[in-house]
Write a protein that holds these residues in place. Structure first.
Motif, mmCIF file in Angstrom:
data_model
loop_
_atom_site.group_PDB
_atom_site.id
_atom_site.type_symbol
_atom_site.label_atom_id
_atom_site.label_comp_id
_atom_site.label_asym_id
_atom_site.label_seq_id
_atom_site.Cartn_x
_atom_site.Cartn_y
_atom_site.Cartn_z
ATOM 1 N N ARG A 344 -1.605 2.864 2.113
ATOM 2 C CA ARG A 344 -1.694 1.916 3.073
ATOM 3 C C ARG A 344 -2.072 0.659 3.013
ATOM 4 O O ARG A 344 -1.501 -0.514 3.271
ATOM 5 C CB ARG A 344 -2.621 2.556 4.337
ATOM 6 C CG ARG A 344 -1.970 3.483 5.276
ATOM 7 C CD ARG A 344 -2.816 4.053 6.372
ATOM 8 N NE ARG A 344 -4.323 4.584 6.063
ATOM 9 C CZ ARG A 344 -4.368 5.980 6.145
ATOM 10 N NH1 ARG A 344 -3.401 6.737 6.553
ATOM 11 N NH2 ARG A 344 -5.579 6.257 5.706
ATOM 12 N N THR A 348 0.494 -2.847 2.726
ATOM 13 C CA THR A 348 -0.027 -4.233 3.273
ATOM 14 C C THR A 348 -0.111 -5.128 2.397
ATOM 15 O O THR A 348 0.583 -6.521 2.677
ATOM 16 C CB THR A 348 -1.332 -3.675 4.305
ATOM 17 O OG1 THR A 348 -1.149 -2.742 5.211
ATOM 18 C CG2 THR A 348 -1.751 -5.136 5.044
ATOM 19 N N ALA A 449 -5.602 -7.045 3.469
ATOM 20 C CA ALA A 449 -4.915 -5.866 3.574
ATOM 21 C C ALA A 449 -6.039 -4.652 3.794
ATOM 22 O O ALA A 449 -5.734 -3.701 4.547
ATOM 23 C CB ALA A 449 -4.431 -5.526 2.132
ATOM 24 N N ASN A 453 -6.579 -2.210 7.367
ATOM 25 C CA ASN A 453 -6.553 -0.926 7.493
ATOM 26 C C ASN A 453 -7.853 -0.263 7.556
ATOM 27 O O ASN A 453 -8.114 0.792 7.154
ATOM 28 C CB ASN A 453 -5.701 -0.341 6.125
ATOM 29 C CG ASN A 453 -4.469 -0.755 6.162
ATOM 30 O OD1 ASN A 453 -3.569 -0.069 6.843
ATOM 31 N ND2 ASN A 453 -3.951 -1.859 5.409
ATOM 32 N N THR A 461 -0.072 -0.960 10.404
ATOM 33 C CA THR A 461 -1.140 -1.846 10.915
ATOM 34 C C THR A 461 -0.496 -2.907 11.767
ATOM 35 O O THR A 461 0.780 -3.331 11.535
ATOM 36 C CB THR A 461 -1.503 -2.499 9.365
ATOM 37 O OG1 THR A 461 -0.673 -3.101 8.617
ATOM 38 C CG2 THR A 461 -2.435 -1.498 8.971
#
Length: 516
Positions: A344, A348, A449, A453, A461
């Protein structure tokens, strides 16, 4: 030189020809290798080597003398014309034991980088061993079975056991022909007593790996590089051994011949180059100890060592064969990284990177390191949740990571260290100056980032847009306020963290354009 047609096969290669170049800044000799790489093969364009004896310029405080640095810079000036046509991303310049040991190596590296217009990487001992094996393994590609590779350098000696192109054991020991010359033959005298003292010191170093290596076993003992090449040449010239082979009894006979010379400046033998004569006895002492420790009957010489290994490794960069990817995958497994969260954050971070890539003049290499840092930013949790960003940086700085140079490990460790809490200006200042601005910028993207998250969301996100004004970042949040309360709190704290580091982050919330 590379044997036969100077070509070797490497799997999964592109059919597009690439010009590759490597410079090996060894403790005894500097080497240049330029080759065209196509369809898994190397075709040598230029190959040069000079005795610089960098290790001989180290004083009692491990400082390189000005004379040694000037010898090195003069050599690099002669190498420079041969790398002018090589794309910067297809050239690697690596430093080994002498530069690992030198307390003022940064001074020399800064001068050398300015002269060459290219970065220099100091590689760790085991990484040096891995690259030596890669070069030797390609020179031995047609010979199958487990092999022991020995490479006696100026400041260190590498021992590798491997099969095909996979090393099974890697070690770099602190003994070399230049350092042992200074230690045991410093006044130029050769004697049985001094020779045996050098051998016993080498046997003491080998005691740390002897049992494990002999248990692992090998069918084919192979030597590479200067000392072993010279020994094979001298024994062939005297008719004591077939060309390219060193037999134990003949090696002991050579040992006696060297001792009879009585002084280093009297060492002269058919097959021995004059510029190697002064460090040859120390190298032979290490080789005799190697034969003794591993109970070898003979060893053969194979061309192909560090510089060839650097080229093959360079050819595999950013492909499925990139050893750095394998190293990081091993780290993630070892420390139980949460794969979903790492992915994740990486997704991002990549999205943020693309928004500022052009304005900040970022390149694919920067994207790669940002992605790796995102994948590894939580490895420190395996030690403790408290200060886990510091623990993660320590692990990355001090682990053996095949494929990575020390500067690469340093910037990766910095990114992980910088991903949360106060921005680490001290660690930033410790990076090479040329890397400070781009990697400070990458750290800021990683921090954002991670914040986006923070709650480990199962859904994508919240959207943001990034714009730049020089080093200033302008972050516009596209998500309605009611849906992003926690994120806004985190971002407001981040504005303060960056302001404390002298960095401007402007937060623009939906429906307003106030600087926070």
């Amino acid at each position: 030189m590379l044997s036969d047609s100077a070509t070797r096969r490497m799997p999964s290669a592109s059919d597009t020809s690439r010009r590759l170049a490597a410079i090996d800044l060894g403790s005894n000799s500097f080497h240049l290798l330029v080759a065209n790489y196509q369809s898994g093969q190397l075709q040598v364009v230029a190959k040069l080597g000079e005795k610089v004896q960098l290790a001989a310029g180290l004083d009692a405080e491990n400082r390189l003398s000005e004379a040694a640095m000037q010898r090195a810079l003069d050599c690099l000036a002669r190498f420079a014309p041969f790398i002018g046509d090589t794309p910067p991303d297809q050239l690697r310049i690596v430093g080994t034991n002498a530069l690992r040991a030198a307390s003022n190596s940064r001074e020399f590296i800064d001068r050398a980088e300015a002269q060459l217009g290219h970065g220099i990487e100091i590689i760790a001992g085991r990484e040096e061993a891995r690259l030596i094996y890669l070069g030797a393994a390609h020179a031995l590609a047609e010979v199958h079975g487990r092999r022991l590779i020995v490479d006696i350098g100026g400041g260190s000696t590498e021992y590798i056991i491997g099969e095909n192109f996979a090393p099974l054991a890697l070690e770099s020991l602190h003994m070399g022909c230049v350092t042992y010359t200074q230690r045991f033959f410093g006044d130029g005298e050769l004697s049985e007593k001094r020779f045996r003292r050098a051998e016993l010191a080498a046997l003491s170093e080998l005691a740390n790996i002897r049992r494990a290596y002999r248990a692992l076993g090998w069918a084919d003992p192979v030597g590479s590089s200067g000392t072993i090449k010279a020994a094979a040449a001298v024994l062939a010239a005297s008719g004591e051994c077939p060309e390219g082979v060193i037999e134990h009894e003949a090696l002991l006979s050579l040992r006696k011949r060297l001792i009879k010379c009585k002084r280093l400046d009297q060492v002269a033998m058919e097959g021995l180059k004059e510029d190697r004569a002064s460090v040859f006895p120390a190298g032979i002492a290490i080789l005799c100890a190697t034969f003794e420790a591993f109970d070898l009957a003979e060893m053969r010489f194979a061309d192909g060592a560090l510089r060839e290994g650097v080229l093959y490794d360079l050819a595999g960069r950013n492909t499925a064969e990139d050893s750095r990817r394998q190293s990081l995958a091993t780290l993630r497994r070892r420390y139980g990284v949460d794969h979903d969260q790492a992915e994740r954050v990486a997704v991002t971070a990549r999205a943020l990177f693309e928004q500022v890539r052009s304005d900040w003049a970022l390149v694919d290499e920067h994207a790669q390191f940002l992605d790796w840092a995102a994948q590894l930013h939580e490895i420190g949790l395996a030690i403790s949740h408290s200060q886990f960003h510091r623990h993660g940086a320590y692990l990355l700085n001090h682990s053996d990571l095949p494929g990575f140079s020390r500067p690469e490990q340093q910037v990766l460790a910095f990114l992980v260290r910088a991903h949360r809490r106060k921005f680490p200006l001290k660690e930033l200042d410790n990076l090479p100056q040329a890397l400070q601005r781009p990697y400070a910028r990458l750290a800021r993207l990683l921090r954002l980032a991670v914040l986006m998250n923070h709650s480990r969301p199962e859904t994508p996100t919240p959207g943001i847009e990034l714009a730049t004004d020089g080093d200033n970042l302008i972050l516009t949040l596209l998500t309605p306020l009611d849906d992003a309360a926690l994120l806004i709190t985190d971002l407001e704290q981040e504005v303060e963290y960056q302001a404390a580091a002298g960095i401007s982050l402007t937060l623009v919330l939906p429906g307003q354009a106030d600087e926070v």
